[in-house]
Design an enzyme around this catalytic site. Structure first.
Site, PDB file in Angstrom:
ATOM      1  N   HIS A 177       0.865  -1.190   0.000  1.00  0.00           N
ATOM      2  CA  HIS A 177       0.000   0.000   0.000  1.00  0.00           C
ATOM      3  C   HIS A 177       0.895   1.232   0.000  1.00  0.00           C
ATOM      4  CE1 HIS A 177      -3.438  -2.576   1.721  1.00  0.00           C
ATOM      5  NE2 HIS A 177      -3.623  -2.380   0.434  1.00  0.00           N
ATOM      6  N   GLU A 180       1.794   3.901   2.918  1.00  0.00           N
ATOM      7  CA  GLU A 180       2.218   3.399   4.225  1.00  0.00           C
ATOM      8  C   GLU A 180       3.741   3.478   4.336  1.00  0.00           C
ATOM      9  OE1 GLU A 180       0.146  -0.395   4.333  1.00  0.00           O
ATOM     10  OE2 GLU A 180      -1.793   0.607   4.194  1.00  0.00           O
ATOM     11  N   ARG A 233      -3.086   4.900  -2.278  1.00  0.00           N
ATOM     12  CA  ARG A 233      -2.946   3.575  -1.670  1.00  0.00           C
ATOM     13  C   ARG A 233      -2.696   2.462  -2.685  1.00  0.00           C
ATOM     14  NH1 ARG A 233      -5.489   0.156   2.486  1.00  0.00           N
ATOM     15  NH2 ARG A 233      -6.622  -1.593   1.597  1.00  0.00           N
ATOM     16  N   HIS A 302       2.359  -3.420   7.015  1.00  0.00           N
ATOM     17  CA  HIS A 302       1.383  -2.368   6.704  1.00  0.00           C
ATOM     18  C   HIS A 302       1.394  -1.339   7.825  1.00  0.00           C
ATOM     19  CE1 HIS A 302      -0.892  -4.382   3.401  1.00  0.00           C
ATOM     20  NE2 HIS A 302      -0.224  -5.409   3.884  1.00  0.00           N
ATOM     21  N   GLU A 377       0.569  -4.287  11.327  1.00  0.00           N
ATOM     22  CA  GLU A 377       0.078  -2.928  11.114  1.00  0.00           C
ATOM     23  C   GLU A 377       0.870  -2.079  12.099  1.00  0.00           C
ATOM     24  OE1 GLU A 377      -2.115  -1.713   8.952  1.00  0.00           O
ATOM     25  OE2 GLU A 377      -3.256  -3.468   8.268  1.00  0.00           O
TER      26      GLU A 377
END
Ligand SMILES: *[C@@H]1O[C@H](CO)[C@@H](O)[C@H](O)[C@H]1NC(C)=O
Ligand SMILES: *[C@@H]1O[C@H](CO)[C@@H](O)[C@H](O)[C@H]1NC(C)=O
Ligand SMILES: *[C@@H]1O[C@H](CO)[C@@H](O)[C@H](O)[C@H]1NC(C)=O
Ligand SMILES: *[C@@H]1O[C@H](CO)[C@@H](O)[C@H](O)[C@H]1NC(C)=O
Ligand SMILES: *[C@@H]1O[C@H](CO)[C@@H](O)[C@H](O)[C@H]1NC(C)=O
Ligand SMILES: [Zn+2]
Length: 418
Positions: A177, A180, A233, A302, A377
């Protein structure tokens, strides 16, 4: 002039004329739905990809906050909706552009080309990868996986300190993505530590595995976040007249389109017209297949939300070695918290955030049954979201490395007692 050449010429002109998209007075709200209607309203807002609302995280059940970037002219409408359906609103960022400007200042103030006090461009990262293959030859070799939609190679490195580790290969993926940015910063930091640290534990971890690092998995998108739209993204493949890009983490051919994706090209979670429609995903899946049976671990990075995620995203079932990976995950999160107190939650994608199908992690786990598969994440919990200030790069990378070291330590301790 063949088609390919024409295409590149046009693309260059387009890029040089393109203005950077500005986000003056855009706000990021944390929205907490307090009713089933509020959840429904959020889903509707998310599905209307062109509506102006930009979802920074995915909608969850009642009581779960979701971060949404909102243009100034939409704030009144959102407040009215929130009141109508029952939704708490909290301002996380008052002016997105100010945050983007601060990030850009850190970049220009930094003297050397590459480092961890600022976010690096695609060229800087690729140059650095090339440099370390010279500096650490023959233990580091450069990999070019061709080609993305815009004709780029996806550049990675293989780190191998000698023969015999091929069946203990580790694959590190980041920035699938594009926005990020903290993820590529973190994985390059970890790569550098594995190469340069003199700590015996780290040397042992580094030298007992073959490592594949692909810090920028989606280079077209990443470049676009630097040149044109910081908040991009997806990929850059044009899928409709108005909207480009599919979500490269919903495009993999394992239970593709099994929930938690969108069929509308204007949304952030558009799954693409068919599995592996996105060149970056298809070519990387071919590369991963060539080493798939040798992988002991696949880790995908991520941001943001501070979660350590376990497959699967397409189903709520706990499959394969879930229990083992969950227990290791808890220890890993504990190790992560030790340095700076950063708290992570651990669980399957499906249970912890939302259903999501077609991710790279589901594909790897499902196809190769790789023992260790996690998705991080990284920081934060929405205070800055994707615009994590550069002075948090090193602390984020350090704590993440602590947790990664713990994953391997605990996994081998487990294997030894079985
Ligand atoms: C790569 O190495 C060259 C030569 O030493 C140096 O000039 C350049 O700054 C390095 N680039 C990066 C990104 O590390
Ligand atoms: C490459 O790895 C070998 C084996 O671990 C080590 O002895 C050597 O110093 C390494 N070379 C460089 C340039 O780091
Ligand atoms: C990918 O493209 C680059 C640049 O065109 C080339 O040098 C490299 O050999 C290609 N790699 C593969 C695996 O085809
Ligand atoms: C890796 O596994 C393959 C398939 O089981 C085997 O043929 C090969 O010898 C192994 N390599 C090493 C270095 O053990
Ligand atoms: C080496 O690294 C490990 C793992 O991060 C850590 O627990 C240990 O304290 C370090 N050892 C030294 C001597 O710094
Ligand atoms: Zn992501």
């Amino acid at each position: 002039m063949n088609f390919q050449t024409t295409f590149f010429v046009c693309l260059c002109i387009q890029v040089s004329l393109a203005e950077k998209i500005r986000y003056d007075n855009y706000k990021v709200f944390s929205l907490t739905p307090r009713s089933a209607d509020a959840v429904k309203a959020l889903y509707e807002m998310e599905e209307m990809g062109m509506s102006g609302y930009n979802f920074w995280s995915r909608v969850g059940p009642v009581g779960t906050p979701v971060q949404v970037m909102v243009p100034p002219y939409k704030v009144g409408e959102l407040e009215a909706t929130a009141e109508k359906v029952g939704m708490d609103m909290e301002v996380m960022l008052g002016n997105v552009q100010e945050q983007i400007d601060a990030e850009a200042r850190a970049e220009t103030e930094e003297e050397s080309g590459f480092g961890w006090t600022k976010y690096n461009t695609l060229d800087e990262i690729n140059d650095w990868l090339e440099n370390i293959t010279v500096q650490y030859a023959p233990n580091v070799t450069l990999l070019h996986v061709n080609h993305t939609y815009e004709g780029r190679s996806i550049v990675g490195v293989k780190v191998s300190f000698g023969p015999g580790n091929e069946n203990r290969s580790v694959f590190i993926e980041s920035t699938i993505h594009a926005r990020e940015w903290i993820t590529a910063a973190t994985t390059t930091y970890i790569l550098n530590e594995l190469l340069s640290s003199e700590n015996a534990t780290i040397r042992n971890l580094a030298e007992s595995h073959d490592w594949y690092f692909f810090p920028v998995f989606n280079p077209d998108g990443y470049e676009y976040t630097h040149t044109t739209d910081r908040m991009w993204r997806k990929t850059r493949v044009p899928h409709s007249i108005l909207c480009s890009g599919a979500d490269p983490n919903r495009n993999w051919d394992y239970y593709w389109n099994h929930g938690g994706t969108s069929g509308s090209p204007c949304t952030e979670t558009f799954r693409g017209p068919q599995p592996f429609s996105e060149p970056c995903c298809r070519i990387m899946s071919e590369f991963i297949t060539s080493i798939g049976e040798q992988l002991v671990a696949y880790i995908s990075f991520h941001s943001f939300s501070q979660l350590l995620l376990i497959p699967y995203g397409y189903t709520p079932e706990h499959l394969e070695n879930y229990e083992q990976i969950y227990q290791i995950g808890l220890k890993s999160a504990e190790a992560l918290a030790q340095r700076y107190g950063t708290q992570y939650r651990v669980g399957t994608v499906y249970e912890t955030i939302y259903q999501a199908s077609g991710s790279s992690a589901d594909w790897v786990k499902g196809v190769f049954k790789t023992p260790i598969v996690y998705g991080y994440e990284l920081r934060d919990q929405g205070q800055y979201g994707f615009l994590l200030p550069p002075d948090q790069i090193v602390p984020t990378a350090e704590e993440t490395f602590d947790s990664l070291i713990t994953i391997f330590r605990e996994y081998y301790a487990d294997v030894a007692t079985q």
